[in-house]
Design a protein around this motif. Structure first.
Motif, PDB file in Angstrom:
ATOM      1  N   VAL A   7       0.862  -1.169   0.000  1.00 24.78           N
ATOM      2  CA  VAL A   7       0.000   0.000   0.000  1.00 24.78           C
ATOM      3  C   VAL A   7       0.904   1.226   0.000  1.00 24.78           C
ATOM      4  O   VAL A   7       1.785   1.363   0.853  1.00 24.78           O
ATOM      5  CB  VAL A   7      -0.952  -0.002   1.211  1.00 24.78           C
ATOM      6  CG1 VAL A   7      -1.720   1.311   1.299  1.00 24.78           C
ATOM      7  CG2 VAL A   7      -1.907  -1.188   1.111  1.00 24.78           C
ATOM      8  N   ALA A  47      -3.072   0.195  -3.750  1.00 29.30           N
ATOM      9  CA  ALA A  47      -2.480  -1.117  -3.484  1.00 29.30           C
ATOM     10  C   ALA A  47      -1.869  -1.570  -4.797  1.00 29.30           C
ATOM     11  O   ALA A  47      -2.545  -1.569  -5.835  1.00 29.30           O
ATOM     12  CB  ALA A  47      -3.547  -2.104  -3.021  1.00 29.30           C
ATOM     13  N   THR A  86      -9.248  -3.612   3.589  1.00 23.33           N
ATOM     14  CA  THR A  86      -8.961  -3.280   4.983  1.00 23.33           C
ATOM     15  C   THR A  86      -7.659  -2.501   5.085  1.00 23.33           C
ATOM     16  O   THR A  86      -7.584  -1.495   5.813  1.00 23.33           O
ATOM     17  CB  THR A  86      -8.894  -4.561   5.831  1.00 23.33           C
ATOM     18  OG1 THR A  86     -10.179  -5.191   5.792  1.00 23.33           O
ATOM     19  CG2 THR A  86      -8.495  -4.261   7.264  1.00 23.33           C
ATOM     20  N   ARG A  87      -6.640  -2.926   4.367  1.00 26.15           N
ATOM     21  CA  ARG A  87      -5.352  -2.208   4.410  1.00 26.15           C
ATOM     22  C   ARG A  87      -5.483  -0.795   3.859  1.00 26.15           C
ATOM     23  O   ARG A  87      -4.901   0.155   4.407  1.00 26.15           O
ATOM     24  CB  ARG A  87      -4.282  -2.994   3.658  1.00 26.15           C
ATOM     25  CG  ARG A  87      -3.881  -4.269   4.375  1.00 26.15           C
ATOM     26  CD  ARG A  87      -2.877  -5.083   3.605  1.00 26.15           C
ATOM     27  NE  ARG A  87      -1.652  -4.341   3.366  1.00 26.15           N
ATOM     28  CZ  ARG A  87      -0.688  -4.761   2.535  1.00 26.15           C
ATOM     29  NH1 ARG A  87      -0.814  -5.888   1.883  1.00 26.15           N
ATOM     30  NH2 ARG A  87       0.399  -4.030   2.369  1.00 26.15           N
ATOM     31  N   ASP A  90      -7.456   1.213   6.450  1.00 26.39           N
ATOM     32  CA  ASP A  90      -6.579   1.515   7.591  1.00 26.39           C
ATOM     33  C   ASP A  90      -5.672   2.703   7.273  1.00 26.39           C
ATOM     34  O   ASP A  90      -5.452   3.571   8.123  1.00 26.39           O
ATOM     35  CB  ASP A  90      -5.722   0.301   7.956  1.00 26.39           C
ATOM     36  CG  ASP A  90      -6.476  -0.777   8.701  1.00 26.39           C
ATOM     37  OD1 ASP A  90      -7.598  -0.525   9.197  1.00 26.39           O
ATOM     38  OD2 ASP A  90      -5.930  -1.911   8.785  1.00 26.39           O
TER      39      ASP A  90
END
Length: 137
Positions: A7, A47, A86-87, A90
């Motif tokens: 990421v 990503a 999710t990454r 976050d």
């Protein structure tokens, strides 16, 4: 062998974002609008695979002080189910936590039920309700 993902704090290209949105049946955005709008983002993340291919993105728009809107959180269908959403989320929330002053308003529109609550998001109804207007083609 599964790809390795990283990421990275940066925005996607307009073409990449348009394609990811299309692949996920999200509302269309014009390339012209994306080219004009992306540079005005407050913050963005992508990503990328080990081959440097962008397979997911998310960004924040707003005034970077009192209003933050999370948008364009999207992962290529072939790469879903691996924790990339999710990454990305976050990373977006880390930016908000590091930069937002007290009482900033952070919002998002989502078609995914039960996903964003883990970051503290709550439904606005019945206290308020969202509305939208889409400009003509």
């Amino acid at each position: 062998m599964d790809a390795t993902y990283t990421v990275v704090d940066r925005l996607p290209t307009a073409a990449t974002l348009a394609r990811l949105r299309e692949l996920n049946d999200m509302g269309p955005r014009s390339i012209q609008g994306l080219r004009r709008g992306l540079p005005n983002s407050v913050f963005g993340v992508v990503a990328v695979t080990d081959a440097e291919t962008v397979v997911g993105t998310g960004r924040i728009v707003g005034d970077d002080a009192s209003i933050y809107q999370l948008c364009d959180l999207v992962v290529h269908p072939d790469h879903q189910g691996r924790g990339l959403g999710t990454r990305l989320m976050d990373a977006l929330m880390a930016y908000v936590e590091e930069t937002a002053p007290p009482n900033a308003y952070v919002n998002l529109f989502a078609d995914v039920e039960g996903y964003y609550e883990r970051w503290g998001f709550e439904h606005t109804a019945p206290a308020s309700r969202g509305m939208f207007l889409r400009t003509d083609d």
